[in-house]
Design an enzyme around this catalytic site. Structure first.
Site, short mmCIF file in Angstrom:
data_model
loop_
_atom_site.label_atom_id
_atom_site.label_comp_id
_atom_site.label_asym_id
_atom_site.label_seq_id
_atom_site.Cartn_x
_atom_site.Cartn_y
_atom_site.Cartn_z
N ARG A 153 47.93 48.53 44.14
CA ARG A 153 48.01 47.86 42.85
C ARG A 153 49.08 46.78 42.92
O ARG A 153 50.10 46.93 43.56
CB ARG A 153 48.37 48.85 41.73
CG ARG A 153 47.25 49.82 41.34
CD ARG A 153 46.10 49.10 40.64
NE ARG A 153 45.09 50.03 40.15
CZ ARG A 153 44.06 50.47 40.87
NH1 ARG A 153 43.93 50.07 42.13
NH2 ARG A 153 43.18 51.29 40.33
N GLU A 160 44.76 39.35 38.62
CA GLU A 160 43.40 39.42 39.18
C GLU A 160 42.36 39.67 38.10
O GLU A 160 41.21 39.23 38.21
CB GLU A 160 43.30 40.51 40.25
CG GLU A 160 43.51 41.91 39.72
CD GLU A 160 43.39 42.96 40.82
OE1 GLU A 160 42.28 43.44 41.02
OE2 GLU A 160 44.39 43.27 41.46
N HIS A 193 39.79 42.46 45.31
CA HIS A 193 39.83 43.89 44.98
C HIS A 193 38.56 44.59 45.45
O HIS A 193 37.84 45.23 44.67
CB HIS A 193 40.02 44.09 43.48
CG HIS A 193 40.67 45.41 43.15
ND1 HIS A 193 41.60 45.57 42.16
CD2 HIS A 193 40.53 46.64 43.72
CE1 HIS A 193 41.99 46.83 42.10
NE2 HIS A 193 41.35 47.50 43.05
#
Length: 343
Positions: A242, A271, A310
Site C-alpha cells: 500500500r 492511484e 496495482h
C-alpha cells in the site's frame, strides 16, 4: 422463501459470468455494477435503489464503504470485500450497526511475490529501458548493464504469507534475506534461513527493500523522512503493498537524491484518482489530488522508476481464488458457518 440480495461493485464482465455460476438462483438475487461505489456518477440513483434493498454488499479496494453508504443500506447484513485489506470500509461503524465484514485473507501470496520479483528483475537488468530501445530499433548496450541478485541482501518488511513467498523466491536466487515484523516466527526463521532484524538495521543493510505489511495505523508512514536517511545508499525500493506505508515526501526525496537507485511501484499516492484523471479539468477536485497526480507523472518520466497499475494481485488463478472465497464467505454467513470475519 425470500431471496438474499447481493450487490457487487467494481465487477468486470468476466467476473460477473463466473459469479453467476456460483450462486443458487433460487436463493440469491445478484446485482452487478462495473463502476465503483460512489455518488458522483450518472447511475447513482440506480445504485441507491439497490442499496436500500440488499442484504450483502461486495466491494473492492476502491469502493469506499463509509457511514453514509452503510446508513443508506437499511437491510445490510454483510459487507464482503474481495480483498485482504479492509481500510476502505468503516469496520467499526459496521460493527456498531451489527453488520458483519468479511475479507479474503489468502489468495495471492505467490501471485504478489512473483510480481515483486518481476519488478526487481526489470530494474536490476534494465529490461524496461531495453524494451523501449528495441522498439526504436536501437540495440546498443550502453547504459543497460545490470547486476546479479545472487549474494545481494533483500529486506522484507512484513514477513506474513506474501513476505514468506518473497523470501522463498529470493533464496532460489541465492540472496541473503532480512525480515522485519512485529510478530516473529523463529521456527520459520530457521527453516527458511533468514534473519529477523530491527527496521533500522534492515534499512541500512539491504540492497533491495520490499514492502509486504498491511496498511493500518501502526504502519502508516512506516518509512518516512526521519528514517529514510538510514537506507543503504543505492538500494532498490519495491512496493506492492500500500502506498501509505511510505511517506510520499520520503519516497520522492529518496529517488531524487539517489538514496534509492530505482523503484518498482505497483501502488502509489493518488492511484485511486487515475480513473478520473481525464475529468479533472471539468470537475472541482481537491488541490492535494492534483498534486498527487503531478508527482506521479514526474515519477513516470524517470528511467529508474517502474510503475504498474496495482496489478500484482491480478492473475487468472488469483482472481478465481478471490471470487471463490467471497462466495464461500457469503454462503457460510447465511448458513451460520465459519467464514473470514474481520469484525
Amino acid at each position: 422463501m425470500k431471496k438474499i440480495k447481493i450487490a457487487f461493485f467494481s465487477i468486470p464482465s468476466k467476473e460477473k459470468s463466473y459469479l453467476n455460476k456460483k450462486f443458487d438462483k433460487k436463493k440469491f438475487d445478484l446485482y452487478f455494477f462495473k463502476e465503483e461505489l460512489y455518488e458522483s456518477t450518472t447511475s447513482w440513483k440506480e445504485k441507491l435503489s439497490i442499496l436500500n434493498e440488499i442484504d450483502v454488499l461486495s466491494v473492492f479496494i476502491y469502493d469506499k464503504v463509509d457511514k453514509k453508504i452503510i446508513d443508506k443500506a437499511k437491510n445490510l447484513k454483510l459487507i464482503a470485500t474481495r480483498s485482504t485489506g479492509f481500510n476502505h470500509i468503516d469496520v467499526e461503524y459496521a460493527k456498531k450497526k451489527k453488520i458483519s465484514v468479511a475479507n479474503v485473507p489468502f489468495y495471492g501470496e505467490n501471485t504478489v511475490a512473483e510480481h515483486t520479483f518481476a519488478l526487481i528483475l526489470a530494474l536490476s537488468r534494465n529490461l524496461h529501458k531495453a524494451y523501449i530501445r528495441s522498439q526504436q530499433s536501437n540495440f546498443s548496450l550502453d547504459g543497460l548493464r545490470g547486476f546479479d541478485l545472487r549474494g545481494k541482501v533483500i529486506g522484507v518488511i512484513g514477513a506474513g504469507s506474501i513476505g514468506v513467498h518473497v523470501m522463498k523466491i529470493a533464496k532460489g536466487f541465492g540472496m541473503k534475506v532480512l525480515a522485519y515484523d512485529i510478530k516473529q516466527n523463529h521456527i520459520l526463521e530457521e527453516l527458511l534461513d533468514f534473519k529477523y532484524v530491527g527496521l533500522d538495521e534492515l534499512l541500512s543493510s539491504s540492497d533491495i527493500i520490499t514492502l509486504h505489511c498491511p496498511y493500518n495505523e501502526q504502519t502508516h508512514h512506516l518509512l518516512n523522512m526521519n528514517n529514510i536517511k538510514k537506507v543503504k545508499r543505492g538500494a532498490l525500493f519495491i512496493n506492492t503493498a500500500r502506498s501509505g506505508i511510505i511517506e510520499p515526501s520520503a519516497l520522492y526525496h529518496a529517488i531524487d537524491s539517489g538514496i534509492f537507485s530505482g523503484a518498482g511501484l505497483d501502488v502509489f499516492e493518488g492511484e485511486e484518482l487515475l480513473k478520473e484523471e481525464n475529468q479533472m479539468l471539468t470537475k472541482n477536485v481537491p488541490l492535494k489530488n492534483v498534486e498527487a497526480l503531478l508527482k506521479r507523472n514526474l515519477l513516470l518520466r524517470r528511467e529508474n522508476v517502474i510503475i504498474t497499475p496495482h496489478m500484482a494481485f491480478d492473475s487468472h488463478e488469483a482472481i478465481e481464488r478471490i471470487l471463490d472465497t467471497t462466495v464461500e464467505n457469503i454462503i457460510a454467513f447465511f448458513e451460520n458457518k465459519n467464514y473470514y470475519k474481520v469484525n
